[in-house]
Each structure stands twice: as structure tokens, then as C-alpha cells.
Design a protein around this motif. Structure first.
Motif, mmCIF file in Angstrom:
data_model
loop_
_atom_site.group_PDB
_atom_site.id
_atom_site.type_symbol
_atom_site.label_atom_id
_atom_site.label_comp_id
_atom_site.label_asym_id
_atom_site.label_seq_id
_atom_site.Cartn_x
_atom_site.Cartn_y
_atom_site.Cartn_z
ATOM 1 N N VAL A 103 0.857 -1.209 0.000
ATOM 2 C CA VAL A 103 0.000 0.000 0.000
ATOM 3 C C VAL A 103 0.884 1.247 0.000
ATOM 4 C CG1 VAL A 103 -1.815 1.271 1.212
ATOM 5 C CG2 VAL A 103 -1.820 -1.238 1.252
ATOM 6 N N TYR A 118 1.143 4.559 -2.769
ATOM 7 C CA TYR A 118 0.956 5.992 -2.473
ATOM 8 C C TYR A 118 2.249 6.796 -2.566
ATOM 9 C CZ TYR A 118 -3.832 5.107 -1.738
ATOM 10 O OH TYR A 118 -5.135 4.754 -1.993
ATOM 11 N N PRO A 178 -5.274 17.643 -3.699
ATOM 12 C CA PRO A 178 -4.979 17.143 -2.350
ATOM 13 C C PRO A 178 -6.045 16.218 -1.762
ATOM 14 C CG PRO A 178 -5.729 19.411 -2.243
ATOM 15 C CD PRO A 178 -5.630 19.075 -3.696
ATOM 16 N N ASN A 179 -7.249 16.208 -2.333
ATOM 17 C CA ASN A 179 -8.264 15.243 -1.911
ATOM 18 C C ASN A 179 -7.988 13.946 -2.641
ATOM 19 O OD1 ASN A 179 -10.064 16.706 -0.156
ATOM 20 N ND2 ASN A 179 -10.778 17.852 -1.959
ATOM 21 N N LEU A 180 -7.444 12.959 -1.932
ATOM 22 C CA LEU A 180 -7.094 11.703 -2.610
ATOM 23 C C LEU A 180 -8.315 10.788 -2.636
ATOM 24 C CD1 LEU A 180 -3.557 11.074 -1.037
ATOM 25 C CD2 LEU A 180 -4.186 12.467 -3.020
ATOM 26 N N HIS A 181 -9.412 11.314 -3.138
ATOM 27 C CA HIS A 181 -10.637 10.518 -3.217
ATOM 28 C C HIS A 181 -11.503 10.984 -4.391
ATOM 29 C CE1 HIS A 181 -11.907 13.830 -0.330
ATOM 30 N NE2 HIS A 181 -12.749 13.970 -1.327
ATOM 31 N N CYS A 193 -5.762 8.532 6.247
ATOM 32 C CA CYS A 193 -5.958 9.992 6.167
ATOM 33 C C CYS A 193 -5.356 10.649 4.935
ATOM 34 C CB CYS A 193 -5.385 10.641 7.419
ATOM 35 S SG CYS A 193 -3.611 10.290 7.611
ATOM 36 N N GLY A 194 -4.569 9.905 4.125
ATOM 37 C CA GLY A 194 -3.926 10.557 2.985
ATOM 38 C C GLY A 194 -3.030 11.682 3.462
ATOM 39 N N ASP A 249 -1.494 1.010 11.513
ATOM 40 C CA ASP A 249 -2.239 0.073 10.675
ATOM 41 C C ASP A 249 -3.675 -0.020 11.196
ATOM 42 O OD1 ASP A 249 -3.230 -2.017 9.183
ATOM 43 O OD2 ASP A 249 -1.831 -3.526 9.974
ATOM 44 N N HIS A 306 -8.308 -0.987 0.517
ATOM 45 C CA HIS A 306 -6.965 -1.558 0.673
ATOM 46 C C HIS A 306 -6.886 -2.587 1.800
ATOM 47 C CE1 HIS A 306 -5.181 1.265 -2.116
ATOM 48 N NE2 HIS A 306 -5.631 2.297 -1.430
ATOM 49 N N MET A 307 -7.902 -2.665 2.630
ATOM 50 C CA MET A 307 -7.783 -3.494 3.839
ATOM 51 C C MET A 307 -7.992 -4.963 3.482
ATOM 52 S SD MET A 307 -7.322 -1.029 5.954
ATOM 53 C CE MET A 307 -7.628 0.757 5.969
HETATM 54 C C1 LIG Z 1 -7.322 6.739 -1.478
HETATM 55 S S1 LIG Z 1 -6.351 7.256 -0.110
HETATM 56 C C2 LIG Z 1 -7.530 8.272 0.731
HETATM 57 C C3 LIG Z 1 -6.859 9.336 1.568
HETATM 58 C C4 LIG Z 1 -7.784 10.317 2.285
HETATM 59 N N1 LIG Z 1 -8.772 9.657 3.089
HETATM 60 C C5 LIG Z 1 -8.460 11.250 1.315
HETATM 61 O O1 LIG Z 1 -9.658 11.095 1.093
HETATM 62 O O2 LIG Z 1 -7.798 12.167 0.798
HETATM 63 C C6 LIG Z 1 -6.258 5.794 0.922
HETATM 64 C C7 LIG Z 1 -5.515 5.976 2.247
HETATM 65 O O3 LIG Z 1 -5.683 4.788 3.029
HETATM 66 C C8 LIG Z 1 -4.466 4.528 3.702
HETATM 67 N N2 LIG Z 1 -4.409 3.109 4.129
HETATM 68 C C9 LIG Z 1 -4.479 2.015 3.338
HETATM 69 N N3 LIG Z 1 -4.355 0.899 4.088
HETATM 70 C C10 LIG Z 1 -4.231 1.303 5.378
HETATM 71 C C11 LIG Z 1 -4.073 0.622 6.631
HETATM 72 N N4 LIG Z 1 -4.026 -0.712 6.718
HETATM 73 N N5 LIG Z 1 -3.999 1.367 7.760
HETATM 74 C C12 LIG Z 1 -4.047 2.724 7.709
HETATM 75 N N6 LIG Z 1 -4.194 3.420 6.545
HETATM 76 C C13 LIG Z 1 -4.271 2.730 5.405
HETATM 77 C C14 LIG Z 1 -3.407 4.905 2.680
HETATM 78 O O4 LIG Z 1 -2.145 5.051 3.279
HETATM 79 C C15 LIG Z 1 -4.021 6.210 2.136
HETATM 80 O O5 LIG Z 1 -3.658 7.264 2.990
#
Ligand SMILES: C[S@@+](CC[C@H](N)C(=O)[O-])C[C@H]1O[C@@H](n2cnc3c(N)ncnc32)[C@H](O)[C@@H]1O
Length: 294
Positions: free
Chosen positions: A30, A34, A47-50, A91-92, A140, A162-163
Motif C-alpha cells: 500500500v 501511495y 490534495p483530496n485523494l478521493h 488519512c492521505g 495500521d 486496501h484493507m
Molecule cells: C485513497 S487514499 C484516501 C486518503 C484520504 N482519506 C483522502 O480522502 O484524501 C487511501 C488511504 O488509506 C491509507 N491506508 C491504506 N491501508 C491502510 C491501513 N491498513 N492502515 C491505515 N491506513 C491505510 C493509505 O495510506 C491512504 O492514505
């Protein structure tokens, strides 16, 4: 920790390579998405990673407006009040969390598995004068370093895909939330029935973006109820959100040279082709949901 500036193109290409279908991503997989080509997507998209949200086909809202709009739906879903403590799971670079702080007056703790994002998010918070209200750390979501009942509410904003075990993450979120707290989730989902062409697109998402499998709305409903959430409001917002993928392809196309330098021309072409295909593939959808911790 990944550090693209110290890597040779060969290192990078092996680190950001596609994985096998159905293989659970490691935290490092993961992170590599990123800190690797995800940074090019971020630079192109904002900056909005969504995803963004558009009311209907006639809605001409910009990417910035549409992505902030989805953040505002999440903010409304939490019904946060000043002084409350909110957990941001995935949190991105912290942009949505800072908007939440500014609009609701809550305090936010954000977690991510990218140390680069932790640094960027904390820097963004300091720059906005909100370092005392929003802090970001490496953790995590499958195994959170927080005591039981330590948050008033939580959101997972496009991180659940991603989980490897979404039920485990919902169990963790439920554990760290107090009874009566609100949860909001926005996420990519699989929508059935899945045609062979749809499966190809879904497999591409899984193997290229560090995803074991996308969840379905039915799986979400079952897992939320099983882990102590009630008052479920689950909306399939695919029609409002899937324009994102075509617009993102256009945005990333402007940085194709950087993408090709990182992943090679063939893979760059494939990433862009599948993004455009995903935008018109009904089996790849998007869910927005809210719930209350019983
Ligand atoms: C698509 S981005 C979304 C970021 C943010 N929420 C936004 O909307 O801008 C996915 C985020 O999930 C986080 N992520 C993925 N797997 C994770 C895990 N197991 N624990 C914590 N964060 C995780 C990534 O590191 C990334 O920051």
C-alpha cells in the motif's frame, strides 16, 4: 519506508509492479502505491485523494468542488461537535481531515501507512494553524494503537478498499469508538452480477492498487451489523461518483512522462486505459454509508 528519490528506475519498477489476483497486500504494498505512482496521481488530481460527487450528468462542478462535496457529505454524516475526538482511518495527506476540523471544530487523529503522508499531513496542519487540532501518525487500521472507546466518531474515507480484512478493521473501529458515536465510510465497491469484462477491470484494480478484493454493499451491511453498528444508511452512489475515473485519466495523462519514467510506458498506458474503462464499467462502484455505534 519507501523513498523514491533514492531509488533507481529498476528498483522503482519492481516495487510498484502489479501483484497477483486475490493476494492480500502487505502494508508495504500500500505504501509503495501511495509513495510511488500515487504521488503522480495526487499531483495531477489535487490534495483530496478521493473521488468526486456530481449531482447528475448535467452537473459541471470542477474536480475540486466535487471532491470537497464528498468530504462535506462525510462531515455531515459524522454530525461532529466542537471538542469531540474523531479518528480518520487512512488519512492521505490530511486535506479532508482539515476541512472536517474547520467545519465542525472537532479534533482529529489521522492514521496512514505512508510515513511520507504523515509528514505531509502534519505539515499541512501546521501551515493551516491547526496542528493542535489535527495530528497524523503511522498506524495500521487492522491493529490500532488506541484504547477502547477513545474516539467520539470515525471515518474511513476511501481507505477500506486496501484493507485485506474489512471486518477486522470495522471491529477495530467499533472497539475504539464510544457507544453512540457516528461512523462514515466512502469506498470503492464491487457490484454484481459481474461479467467477464467487468471481472477484468476489477482484477486490474486489485492487482495494481494494492487491493485483495473490493467489498460489496451486502458484505458491508453484514460486517457493520456484526460489529455493533446500527442505524445504517447505505447508498450506492456509483452514478454520482464514477465520472472521477475519466477525469482522473485526463489529469494523469498530463503527467504521462513522469508516470512512464516510474512504471514504464507499457504499464503507464495500461493504467490510463483501465482508468477510462473503469469509468464505464458498472461492476466497479462506489458506496457512501453512515452508521451509529450501538
Ligand atoms: C485513497 S487514499 C484516501 C486518503 C484520504 N482519506 C483522502 O480522502 O484524501 C487511501 C488511504 O488509506 C491509507 N491506508 C491504506 N491501508 C491502510 C491501513 N491498513 N492502515 C491505515 N491506513 C491505510 C493509505 O495510506 C491512504 O492514505
Amino acid at each position: 519506508m519507501s523513498n523514491i528519490s533514492n531509488s533507481t528506475p529498476a528498483d522503482l519498477n519492481s516495487r510498484v509492479r502489479a501483484r497477483a489476483v486475490g493476494q492480500a497486500p502487505s502494508l508495504g504494498d500500500v505504501t509503495d502505491v501511495y509513495d510511488g505512482f500515487g504521488r503522480i496521481y495526487g499531483a495531477a488530481w489535487g490534495p483530496n485523494l478521493h473521488y468526486g460527487y456530481w449531482d447528475d450528468d448535467a452537473d459541471r462542478a470542477s474536480i475540486e468542488t466535487a471532491t470537497d462535496r464528498l468530504t462535506d457529505m462525510m462531515i455531515e454524516g459524522l454530525r461532529g461537535q466542537a471538542g469531540q475526538r474523531v479518528l480518520d482511518v487512512g488519512c492521505g495527506i490530511g486535506h479532508p481531515a482539515l476541512r472536517l476540523v474547520q467545519k465542525s471544530g472537532v479534533d482529529v487523529i489521522g492514521i496512514t501507512v505512508s510515513r511520507l503522508q504523515v509528514a505531509q499531513a502534519n505539515e499541512l496542519a501546521a501551515g493551516a494553524g491547526l496542528a493542535d487540532k489535527a495530528t497524523f501518525q503511522f498506524a495500521d487500521a487492522m491493529d490500532m494503537p488506541f484504547p477502547d472507546g477513545s474516539f467520539d466518531s470515525a471515518w474511513a474515507f476511501e481507505s477500506m478498499w486496501h484493507m485485506p480484512d474489512r471486518a477486522q478493521v470495522l471491529s477495530e473501529i467499533s472497539r475504539v469508538m464510544r457507544p453512540g458515536g457516528r461512523l462514515a465510510i466512502a469506498d470503492l465497491i464491487e457490484r454484481g452480477p459481474v461479467s467477464p469484462q467487468g471481472r477484468k477491470v476489477l482484477d486490474h484494480v486489485c492487482t495494481n492498487y494494492a487491493v485483495k478484493s473490493l467489498g460489496t454493499i451486502e458484505e458491508y451491511r453484514g460486517a457493520l451489523l456484526a460489529h455493533g453498528f446500527v442505524d445504517l444508511d447505505i447508498r450506492d452512489v456509483t452514478a454520482n461518483c464514477n465520472r472521477t475515473l475519466a477525469l482522473m485519466a485526463d489529469a494523469v495523462e498530463t503527467r504521462r512522462d513522469e508516470l512512464s519514467a516510474l512504471v514504464g510506458e507499457e504499464r503507464a498506458q495500461s493504467l490510463l486505459d483501465f482508468m477510462r474503462l473503469s469509468a464505464v464499467t458498472p461492476e466497479q462502484g462506489y458506496v457512501f454509508l453512515t452508521a451509529t455505534r450501538a
